[in-house]
Enzyme design. Structure first.
Site: not given
Length: 977
Positions: A689, A691-694, A696, A712, A814
């Site tokens: 649902i 995702s990112g650089s760090a 999913k 996560k 952030d």
């Protein structure tokens, strides 16, 4: 061969006949051209609702929806497609419709430029493009000599305010307002539009004076230049426009006095001069304007008594004069002969008795008279005012008992009688006010019992009865109030138990029963109120232990001080409230491990023998039981140990092929929740649902009725010693202890085998970034302003909790709209602590965390992120909410973000704030709320960190922007109720 001459002769006859027919009935070339033009027009539009499905190539344009044809020639003369959800752009092909007299496309979503080719439609009389998304400069329309109605208001048009408008001398109606023009003046040439009856130039970034030429427009019926920066004294020459029925001058910079010559405007029906800098005494001559329906002069500097002549007006429906310096008694007859529906006379210095006749004609819906000096009793006549929707007469000196009928207002949404000197009981008749959402009676002298009939108010959200003389028990019927969010009964003389039925108030956020005489225990069932955020039972006579189940709540405030409670204070509650929240309870204690952080605060350390009675017979009995238990435990332990040894051997045998390098899972669980490691770690790519650089994020539906969680998976190394795993787990433990309804709940952290998984609560409505871009049925945005405001307040409270209530404080680093998640009720939760840091580990890091567009400017030259860096990022989120724009968009220009864009649009002039509000959600009644939130966004994004507010200040200011509680005008000058 003999037949050829006959054939030739027949051919000649046929040719002649055909030529004759073509001469008599020529082919409709015009119709073909028009049809082609219309289909090119259609092709440039986005018709998602199939409004134009009747436009078929095989049919005549005259049967197309929205098309009008000349009954004689059949030529297209009109296109009328208003409010049908069309988007796209206007095709230049419209210029081929040379006979077109009407082009009306109001209230759609059409964007792009107004095609300059439109001037080829020489017969055009009506051009109505109001309330769309058109942009660019206005093309020179002066060649349209026949144009009578020009309305392009409510778009995003820019450029200079054009003087060629004055050449269109056939104009009867001219609407250019609500656009984004460059700052300019009203051109003198407008005085040449002698036929003009309707002039709408509101929100056009106009400055300077009103040109005298306008006062030569003798036919003018409506004059609206509101929401500009028009200055100079109120124009006395306006009295020459004797045909005026409507004057809208609100929210400008007009000064001076209202001249007595205003009496010449005998046809005037609406007169709004609010939000200027006008002063002096209002002339009595206003009372001779017998046609007056609406009079608004709020937010000026008027003084003296209000003209008594208003009491003789027979058509007056709306009177708004708040935030002036009017004094003396309010004219007694106002409302006696007029059908008033809205009255706001708040924040003046009126004295004497409360006006008697405001509801004489039984049509009054909104009565706001707060913050004056009215005294005496509330007139009995208001007991029959059943039309009231909103009543606010707080902060006066009213006394005596409230008439019985006044409690039963069947349509009322809000009753606010607070901060007066009213006495008597709250009548059981209050149960008949079934539409009530807010009952505010605090700071009076009401006595008697709280009526059980309150339980009938199934729509009630806020009940404030604090600081009165109420007695008796809290009625159990309060548990029937499913919509209740705030219940304040503090500082009365209430007795009895805290009703267990409160658990049924499933939306309760704020519960304050402090400073009463309540007894008994704190109900364990309160832990079922998942929404509860603030709990104050201080200053009562409560006994027993603090229910350990209260730690399940997402409390940001708790105060149980000044009671007779005993036993152990749950550490999680101690972390929320601090020791002062539990002081003056002599029998309360803290665990030894918590004593270090609560030194010298009067809390004793819990003893293992604290609750054991010291008589010898009981001691003997307990000793015998203890020995028996020890024997049972030892025997059971031996059997369990033998069984475990056998099972371990079996498992070793089964798993001998597993890689020996695989580490064991380290599980840190922060909530009581049954988790299956295999279930968490066997993630399905079909359930991603996010995702990112760090890493999913996966949706996981737990078995055994465990509900749904978000897992996560974080990318990381192999988990060797010294790789930082220990530090990460420690930080996760800090985050796991967070208990706040606006911070995403972290259930557990799993570390091992080269991976790390975080288990969070699942949010049904995704994140704010997505929701701001979503539309629902009908093209409406998913998030209206009420939802956006709720999200803003919730997110602010969550960040404030991290900054001010966590020990040590947590800096998120952030904050952005995609890190604000939304549950099924659009309650916001701060999420993604991947780069969050606790403040006591230092403020300086080796790299800059954050997201472009949200990062505070000081982070460009310093790695010292502070709470004020989070404040800046949150300010960007507020700007997203009020503008509907993304932090970075092409239209901002290269290297520009939303902060730069908003500042450039308002040009440091607060009178242009409305220009940047999201028109998809903007309306008169919520505009003030949006502007207040916008101002807070601007304050949060101030370049100098020390000038930014704290998040506690942000929360307080946002509370003042509540669109449902505002007691004042919005900045358009229209009354906000």
């Amino acid at each position: 061969m003999s037949r050829r001459p006959d054939l030739l002769r027949g051919s000649v006859v046929a040719t002649v006949a055909a030529t004759f027919l073509l001469f008599i009935f020529p082919p409709n070339v015009e119709s073909t051209v028009e049809k082609q033009a219309l289909f090119r027009f259609k092709n440039r539009l986005d018709d998602s609702h199939n409004i134009l499905q009747s436009w078929k190539p095989s049919d005549s344009p005259c049967v197309f929806r929205g098309i009008t044809c000349d009954p004689l020639s059949g030529e297209v003369i009109g296109i009328s497609l208003g409010n049908v959800n069309l988007s796209g752009t206007i095709s230049p092909s419209i210029s081929a419709l040379t006979k077109l007299s009407t082009l009306s496309l109001p209230s759609n979503f059409i964007s792009g430029r107004i095609p300059p080719e439109i001037v080829n439609c020489k017969n055009l009389k009506v051009l109505n493009l109001t309330s769309n998304r058109l942009s660019g400069t206005i093309p020179n329309l002066s060649p349209l000599k026949s144009l009578e109605i020009l309305d392009i208001s409510g778009n995003f048009l820019n450029g200079e305010f054009q003087s060629w408008i004055g050449n269109m001398n056939q104009l009867v109606s001219l609407g250019l307002g609500n656009n984004h023009y460059e700052e300019g003046i009203i051109p003198e040439s407008i005085g040449g539009l002698k036929k003009l009856t309707w002039l709408f130039l509101a929100r056009s970034n106009l400055t300077g004076k009103i040109p005298n030429s306008i006062f030569d427009l003798n036919a003018l019926d409506t004059f609206d230049i509101a929401n500009n920066a028009i200055s100079d004294d109120f124009p006395i020459l306006i009295s020459r426009l004797v045909n005026l029925t409507k004057i809208e001058l609100f929210n400008n910079s007009l000064t001076g006095k209202i001249p007595p010559e205003i009496k010449n405007l005998t046809r005037l029906r609406e007169f709004d001069i609010s939000s200027n800098q006008l002063s002096g005494v209002l002339p009595e001559e206003l009372g001779v304007l017998k046609e007056l329906r609406v009079f608004h002069c709020h937010e000026n500097n008027f003084t003296g008594e209000f003209p008594s002549g208003f009491g003789d007006l027979s058509h007056l429906t709306s009177l708004s004069i708040y935030r002036n310096n009017f004094s003396g008694e309010f004219p007694v007859n106002i409302g006696r002969f007029s059908p008033l529906d809205t009255v706001d006379i708040s924040e003046n210095e009126f004295t004497g008795p409360f006006p008697r006749f405001l509801c004489q004609n039984k049509k009054l819906q909104f009565l706001l008279a707060l913050q004056n000096e009215f005294s005496g009793e509330i007139p009995r006549s208001y007991g029959e005012c059943k039309s009231l929707l909103r009543l606010r007469i707080n902060n006066n000196r009213l006394s005596g008992q409230v008439v019985e009928g006044f409690w039963s207002l069947p349509l009322a949404k809000m009753i606010d009688l607070s901060d007066n000197e009213l006495t008597g009981e709250v009548s059981p008749q209050i149960g008949l006010s079934t539409e009530l959402s807010q009952l505010i009676l605090q700071n009076n002298r009401f006595s008697g019992k709280i009526p059980r009939e309150l339980g009938r108010l199934t729509n009630i959200e806020r009940i404030y009865l604090s600081n009165n003389n109420l007695s008796g028990e809290i009625p159990m019927e309060v548990g029937d109030l499913k919509e209740l969010s705030s219940l304040h009964l503090e500082n009365n003389s209430l007795t009895g138990f805290i009703p267990k039925e409160l658990k049924n108030c499933v939306k309760l956020v704020d519960l304050n029963l402090a400073k009463n005489f309540l007894t008994g225990e704190i109900p364990n069932s309160l832990s079922q109120i998942a929404s509860l955020n603030s709990l104050d039972f201080s200053g009562n006579r409560l006994t027993g232990e603090i229910p350990a189940s209260l730690v399940k709540l997402k409390l940001s405030f708790i105060d149980l001080s000044g009671n007779q409670l005993s036993g152990r204070i749950p550490p999680d509650l101690l972390a929320v409230g601090g020791s002062t929240a539990f002081s003056r309870n002599e029998k309360l204690c803290v665990d030894k491990e918590n004593a270090k952080t609560n030194q010298n605060l009067g809390l004793s350390i819990c003893s293992g023998y604290q609750n054991v009675k010291r008589n010898s017979s009981l001691d003997g009995t307990l000793l015998f039981l203890a020995l028996a238990i020890v024997v049972v435990v030892l025997v059971s332990g031996l059997f369990a140990l033998r069984y475990r040894v056998v099972k371990i051997r079996e498992l070793d045998s089964e798993n001998r092929d597993i890689n020996k390098a695989d580490a064991k899972w380290k599980i840190a669980s922060f909530h009581q929740m049954e988790l299956d490691v295999d279930e968490i770690c066997r993630l399905d790519e079909d359930h991603v649902i996010g995702s990112g650089s760090a890493g999913k994020v996966y949706r996981v539906d737990l078995k055994k009725g465990g509900g749904t969680v978000a897992v996560k998976w974080l990318k990381r190394g192999g988990g060797e010693e010294g790789d930082g795993t220990e530090v990460s787990v420690a930080e996760m433990e800090i985050l796991g202890k967070i208990r706040h309804r606006n911070v995403l709940k972290l259930y557990a952290c799993l570390v091992g085998r080269g991976s790390r998984y975080l288990v969070f609560e699942f949010m049904e409505n995704g994140n704010l970034y997505q929701a701001l871009g979503n539309n629902i049925k009908g093209g409406l945005p998913e998030l209206d302003w009420l939802k956006r405001y709720k999200i803003a307040v919730g997110a602010a409270k969550g960040i404030a909790y991290l900054h001010h209530d966590c020990c040590p404080p947590i800096i998120h680093r952030d904050i952005k709209s995609s890190n604000i998640l939304l549950d099924g009720d659009y309650e916001s939760k701060i999420a993604d602590f991947g780069v969050a840091k606790v403040a006591d580990k230092g403020y300086e890091w080796s790299c800059v965390a954050g997201t472009h567009g949200y990062m505070a400017p000081e982070l460009a030259y310093s790695f010292k992120a502070t709470e004020k860096s989070d404040v800046y990022s949150f300010g960007v989120v507020l700007l997203e909410l009020v503008t509907g724009l993304r932090p970075m968009e092409d239209e901002f220009g290269e290297g520009k973000d939303i902060v730069d864009y908003v500042y450039s649009q308002i040009q440091q002039d607060p009178r242009n704030l409305q220009n940047v509000l999201d028109k998809q959600v903007l309306s008169t009644y919520i505009e003030e709320s949006m502007i207040r939130v916008l101002k807070m966004g601007l304050l949060c994004t101030t370049k100098l960190p020390n000038l930014r507010p704290s998040m506690r200040e942000v929360v307080r200011k946002l509370d003042d922007a509540d669109p449902c509680v505002s007691n004042s005008q919005d900045t358009t000058g229209k009354i906000t109720v």
